[in-house]
Design a protein around this motif. Sequence first.
Motif, PDB file in Angstrom:
ATOM      1  N   ASN A 196      45.495  72.518 -16.075  1.00  0.00           N
ATOM      2  CA  ASN A 196      44.897  71.289 -16.592  1.00  0.00           C
ATOM      3  C   ASN A 196      44.706  70.226 -15.518  1.00  0.00           C
ATOM      4  O   ASN A 196      44.178  69.147 -15.802  1.00  0.00           O
ATOM      5  CB  ASN A 196      45.777  70.700 -17.702  1.00  0.00           C
ATOM      6  CG  ASN A 196      45.785  71.558 -18.947  1.00  0.00           C
ATOM      7  OD1 ASN A 196      44.849  72.307 -19.203  1.00  0.00           O
ATOM      8  ND2 ASN A 196      46.840  71.450 -19.738  1.00  0.00           N
ATOM      9  N   ALA A 197      45.128  70.498 -14.287  1.00  0.00           N
ATOM     10  CA  ALA A 197      45.072  69.478 -13.231  1.00  0.00           C
ATOM     11  C   ALA A 197      44.555  70.072 -11.926  1.00  0.00           C
ATOM     12  O   ALA A 197      45.130  69.873 -10.865  1.00  0.00           O
ATOM     13  CB  ALA A 197      46.458  68.877 -13.024  1.00  0.00           C
ATOM     14  N   LEU A 198      43.445  70.781 -12.008  1.00  0.00           N
ATOM     15  CA  LEU A 198      42.900  71.447 -10.825  1.00  0.00           C
ATOM     16  C   LEU A 198      42.138  70.492  -9.914  1.00  0.00           C
ATOM     17  O   LEU A 198      41.983  70.763  -8.716  1.00  0.00           O
ATOM     18  CB  LEU A 198      41.978  72.596 -11.256  1.00  0.00           C
ATOM     19  CG  LEU A 198      42.650  73.744 -12.023  1.00  0.00           C
ATOM     20  CD1 LEU A 198      41.614  74.793 -12.398  1.00  0.00           C
ATOM     21  CD2 LEU A 198      43.773  74.366 -11.208  1.00  0.00           C
ATOM     22  N   ALA A 199      41.641  69.389 -10.438  1.00  0.00           N
ATOM     23  CA  ALA A 199      40.858  68.446  -9.635  1.00  0.00           C
ATOM     24  C   ALA A 199      41.786  67.598  -8.770  1.00  0.00           C
ATOM     25  O   ALA A 199      42.702  66.956  -9.276  1.00  0.00           O
ATOM     26  CB  ALA A 199      40.013  67.551 -10.538  1.00  0.00           C
ATOM     27  N   TRP A 200      41.521  67.590  -7.446  1.00  0.00           N
ATOM     28  CA  TRP A 200      42.322  66.795  -6.508  1.00  0.00           C
ATOM     29  C   TRP A 200      42.095  65.308  -6.771  1.00  0.00           C
ATOM     30  O   TRP A 200      40.974  64.867  -6.987  1.00  0.00           O
ATOM     31  CB  TRP A 200      41.880  67.109  -5.085  1.00  0.00           C
ATOM     32  CG  TRP A 200      42.923  67.698  -4.192  1.00  0.00           C
ATOM     33  CD1 TRP A 200      43.514  67.102  -3.128  1.00  0.00           C
ATOM     34  CD2 TRP A 200      43.464  69.022  -4.267  1.00  0.00           C
ATOM     35  NE1 TRP A 200      44.400  67.966  -2.521  1.00  0.00           N
ATOM     36  CE2 TRP A 200      44.391  69.154  -3.212  1.00  0.00           C
ATOM     37  CE3 TRP A 200      43.279  70.105  -5.119  1.00  0.00           C
ATOM     38  CZ2 TRP A 200      45.114  70.317  -2.989  1.00  0.00           C
ATOM     39  CZ3 TRP A 200      43.988  71.256  -4.902  1.00  0.00           C
ATOM     40  CH2 TRP A 200      44.896  71.346  -3.855  1.00  0.00           C
ATOM     41  N   SER A 201      43.161  64.530  -6.722  1.00  0.00           N
ATOM     42  CA  SER A 201      43.020  63.085  -6.941  1.00  0.00           C
ATOM     43  C   SER A 201      42.643  62.348  -5.660  1.00  0.00           C
ATOM     44  O   SER A 201      42.024  61.291  -5.715  1.00  0.00           O
ATOM     45  CB  SER A 201      44.328  62.509  -7.489  1.00  0.00           C
ATOM     46  OG  SER A 201      45.400  62.733  -6.588  1.00  0.00           O
ATOM     47  N   THR A 202      43.009  62.897  -4.510  1.00  0.00           N
ATOM     48  CA  THR A 202      42.665  62.270  -3.237  1.00  0.00           C
ATOM     49  C   THR A 202      41.555  63.059  -2.564  1.00  0.00           C
ATOM     50  O   THR A 202      41.639  64.281  -2.433  1.00  0.00           O
ATOM     51  CB  THR A 202      43.882  62.212  -2.289  1.00  0.00           C
ATOM     52  OG1 THR A 202      44.409  63.541  -2.117  1.00  0.00           O
ATOM     53  CG2 THR A 202      44.963  61.321  -2.861  1.00  0.00           C
ATOM     54  N   HIS A 203      40.523  62.342  -2.143  1.00  0.00           N
ATOM     55  CA  HIS A 203      39.376  62.967  -1.502  1.00  0.00           C
ATOM     56  C   HIS A 203      39.343  62.544  -0.036  1.00  0.00           C
ATOM     57  O   HIS A 203      38.958  61.425   0.294  1.00  0.00           O
ATOM     58  CB  HIS A 203      38.073  62.550  -2.196  1.00  0.00           C
ATOM     59  CG  HIS A 203      37.998  62.986  -3.629  1.00  0.00           C
ATOM     60  ND1 HIS A 203      36.930  62.677  -4.456  1.00  0.00           N
ATOM     61  CD2 HIS A 203      38.866  63.721  -4.386  1.00  0.00           C
ATOM     62  CE1 HIS A 203      37.145  63.196  -5.661  1.00  0.00           C
ATOM     63  NE2 HIS A 203      38.312  63.826  -5.630  1.00  0.00           N
ATOM     64  N   ASP A 204      39.775  63.424   0.832  1.00  0.00           N
ATOM     65  CA  ASP A 204      39.775  63.131   2.266  1.00  0.00           C
ATOM     66  C   ASP A 204      39.646  64.435   3.033  1.00  0.00           C
ATOM     67  O   ASP A 204      39.674  65.535   2.471  1.00  0.00           O
ATOM     68  CB  ASP A 204      41.039  62.370   2.684  1.00  0.00           C
ATOM     69  CG  ASP A 204      42.326  63.052   2.251  1.00  0.00           C
ATOM     70  OD1 ASP A 204      42.356  64.304   2.205  1.00  0.00           O
ATOM     71  OD2 ASP A 204      43.313  62.361   1.959  1.00  0.00           O
ATOM     72  N   LEU A 205      39.482  64.313   4.346  1.00  0.00           N
ATOM     73  CA  LEU A 205      39.269  65.486   5.187  1.00  0.00           C
ATOM     74  C   LEU A 205      40.466  66.411   5.168  1.00  0.00           C
ATOM     75  O   LEU A 205      40.324  67.644   5.116  1.00  0.00           O
ATOM     76  CB  LEU A 205      38.962  65.050   6.627  1.00  0.00           C
ATOM     77  CG  LEU A 205      38.691  66.169   7.628  1.00  0.00           C
ATOM     78  CD1 LEU A 205      37.513  67.027   7.194  1.00  0.00           C
ATOM     79  CD2 LEU A 205      38.460  65.599   9.021  1.00  0.00           C
ATOM     80  N   TYR A 206      41.668  65.861   5.193  1.00  0.00           N
ATOM     81  CA  TYR A 206      42.874  66.682   5.183  1.00  0.00           C
ATOM     82  C   TYR A 206      42.905  67.574   3.937  1.00  0.00           C
ATOM     83  O   TYR A 206      43.126  68.791   4.030  1.00  0.00           O
ATOM     84  CB  TYR A 206      44.105  65.782   5.223  1.00  0.00           C
ATOM     85  CG  TYR A 206      45.410  66.506   5.023  1.00  0.00           C
ATOM     86  CD1 TYR A 206      46.047  67.128   6.092  1.00  0.00           C
ATOM     87  CD2 TYR A 206      46.011  66.571   3.766  1.00  0.00           C
ATOM     88  CE1 TYR A 206      47.245  67.814   5.909  1.00  0.00           C
ATOM     89  CE2 TYR A 206      47.205  67.247   3.578  1.00  0.00           C
ATOM     90  CZ  TYR A 206      47.817  67.857   4.652  1.00  0.00           C
ATOM     91  OH  TYR A 206      49.005  68.534   4.459  1.00  0.00           O
ATOM     92  N   SER A 207      42.682  66.993   2.776  1.00  0.00           N
ATOM     93  CA  SER A 207      42.721  67.761   1.525  1.00  0.00           C
ATOM     94  C   SER A 207      41.602  68.789   1.480  1.00  0.00           C
ATOM     95  O   SER A 207      41.797  69.921   1.006  1.00  0.00           O
ATOM     96  CB  SER A 207      42.626  66.816   0.326  1.00  0.00           C
ATOM     97  OG  SER A 207      43.695  65.895   0.319  1.00  0.00           O
ATOM     98  N   ALA A 208      40.421  68.410   1.970  1.00  0.00           N
ATOM     99  CA  ALA A 208      39.298  69.348   1.985  1.00  0.00           C
ATOM    100  C   ALA A 208      39.600  70.548   2.872  1.00  0.00           C
ATOM    101  O   ALA A 208      39.306  71.697   2.510  1.00  0.00           O
ATOM    102  CB  ALA A 208      38.033  68.638   2.467  1.00  0.00           C
ATOM    103  N   ARG A 209      40.197  70.300   4.039  1.00  0.00           N
ATOM    104  CA  ARG A 209      40.554  71.407   4.937  1.00  0.00           C
ATOM    105  C   ARG A 209      41.586  72.319   4.292  1.00  0.00           C
ATOM    106  O   ARG A 209      41.502  73.547   4.392  1.00  0.00           O
ATOM    107  CB  ARG A 209      41.086  70.848   6.262  1.00  0.00           C
ATOM    108  CG  ARG A 209      40.044  70.215   7.171  1.00  0.00           C
ATOM    109  CD  ARG A 209      39.206  71.253   7.885  1.00  0.00           C
ATOM    110  NE  ARG A 209      39.929  71.981   8.889  1.00  0.00           N
ATOM    111  CZ  ARG A 209      39.783  71.816  10.214  1.00  0.00           C
ATOM    112  NH1 ARG A 209      38.944  70.889  10.672  1.00  0.00           N
ATOM    113  NH2 ARG A 209      40.440  72.556  11.077  1.00  0.00           N
ATOM    114  N   GLU A 210      42.571  71.745   3.618  1.00  0.00           N
ATOM    115  CA  GLU A 210      43.596  72.556   2.981  1.00  0.00           C
ATOM    116  C   GLU A 210      42.991  73.470   1.919  1.00  0.00           C
ATOM    117  O   GLU A 210      43.352  74.650   1.807  1.00  0.00           O
ATOM    118  CB  GLU A 210      44.658  71.648   2.345  1.00  0.00           C
ATOM    119  CG  GLU A 210      45.551  70.939   3.347  1.00  0.00           C
ATOM    120  CD  GLU A 210      46.424  71.908   4.131  1.00  0.00           C
ATOM    121  OE1 GLU A 210      47.229  72.628   3.513  1.00  0.00           O
ATOM    122  OE2 GLU A 210      46.277  71.956   5.370  1.00  0.00           O
ATOM    123  N   LEU A 211      42.070  72.946   1.143  1.00  0.00           N
ATOM    124  CA  LEU A 211      41.433  73.736   0.093  1.00  0.00           C
ATOM    125  C   LEU A 211      40.562  74.846   0.666  1.00  0.00           C
ATOM    126  O   LEU A 211      40.577  75.982   0.180  1.00  0.00           O
ATOM    127  CB  LEU A 211      40.594  72.832  -0.807  1.00  0.00           C
ATOM    128  CG  LEU A 211      41.326  72.127  -1.937  1.00  0.00           C
ATOM    129  CD1 LEU A 211      40.447  71.044  -2.539  1.00  0.00           C
ATOM    130  CD2 LEU A 211      41.731  73.117  -3.021  1.00  0.00           C
TER     131      LEU A 211
END
Length: 308
Positions: A160-175
Motif C-alpha cells: 500500500n506504500a510503493l510510491a516514494w515520498s522523497t523525490h531526489d537523485l539518491y532515491s532515483a539511483r537506489e530504485l
Amino acid sequence: MFIGMLERAILETLAYSDVFEYPLRLNELHRYLPMRAETERVSRVLDSLGELLGEQDGFYFLAGREKIIEIRKQREVHSRSLMLHALKYGRILGALPFIRMVALTGSLAVLNSTKKADFDYMLVAAPNRVWTARAFALLLNRFTRLFGHTLCPNLIVSENALAWSTHDLYSARELCQMIPIMGMDAYYKLINANEWTKDFLPNAGLAKISEVFKTSEIWKLRELPLRGKLGNIIERWEMNRKITRFAKQAGFGEETVFNADICQGNFNHHKKWIQEMLERKLTALAAISSSESVGEQSPRTAIGAYRL
C-alpha cells in the motif's frame, strides 16, 4: 571552456559516482545521466571535456582519479564472489510469509561492495504485515550469521506504500540500481508507482533482469495462522516495541521512517553523507572550470542548482 547542459550532466554523473570510487563505462554514464541524450552524442561531448575528465580501459572518471579504476576492478571481483550467496538468500527471503518482493540493493547491486559478507535488500510486504515480515527476515538472518553472512533488510514497504515520498537523485539511483530477485509483479508495481525517477534518470529504464523467481503459491498456506486477528495483534505489538526501541537509537529521525507501512532504518545518514560529498566535488569542479556563464539552464541535480 564552454560548459553546456550535456557537459554539466556528464560531470555531475561522474562526480556522483566518484563519491563511491566508481568510474563509469560509456553505457553506464549514459544510463545515469540526469537528462535525455543519445549515447552517440554523449560520446562526442566527452572528447570536449578532456581537461576535466579522463578515460582509461574503457572507464570515464574525473581528472586525476585514475586510481579508482583498479579499486572498481578489485571490488567487482569481490562482489561477484558474494553474488550467488546474495541471490540464494534473496530467494529464501521471498519464500517467507508476507514477503511479496525481494530486491538486492546497495553497493553489491552494482558490483562495488567493500563489505565482507553483508547483503542489503529491499522488501515489499503484504498490507498490514510489514513488521511481521521483518521479524521473519531477521529470524533468517540469525541462521545466515552462523555462516558469516549478514542479511540487512534496510527498507521494507507495504504494497500500500510503493510510491516514494522523497523525490531526489539518491532515491532515483537506489530504485534504478536494485536487482529484483523475487516477486516480479510487485517489482513492476513499484516501478510504475515511481515514474518520477524519469525526471532524474530519463535514460535508466528498468533494471537489467537476468532471472526473477516467482513466489510459490504455498505461501498462502504458511500465512493462514497469522492472517486474522491474531496476526493483527502480533503485528501491532512488534511494530510498537520496535519503534519504541528505534526512537532511542542514535540517528533516529533524519533518514529513518517507521510506521505501519514503512520500515526504513538508515541510521547512518547515508543520503546526507553522499550529498555532502557530492557538494564538495561539484564545488571543486566549479573552482577549476574557466566558464562563469553557461547560457543554458542546468539539469536537475541532487543538491539544487549546478554551479559550474
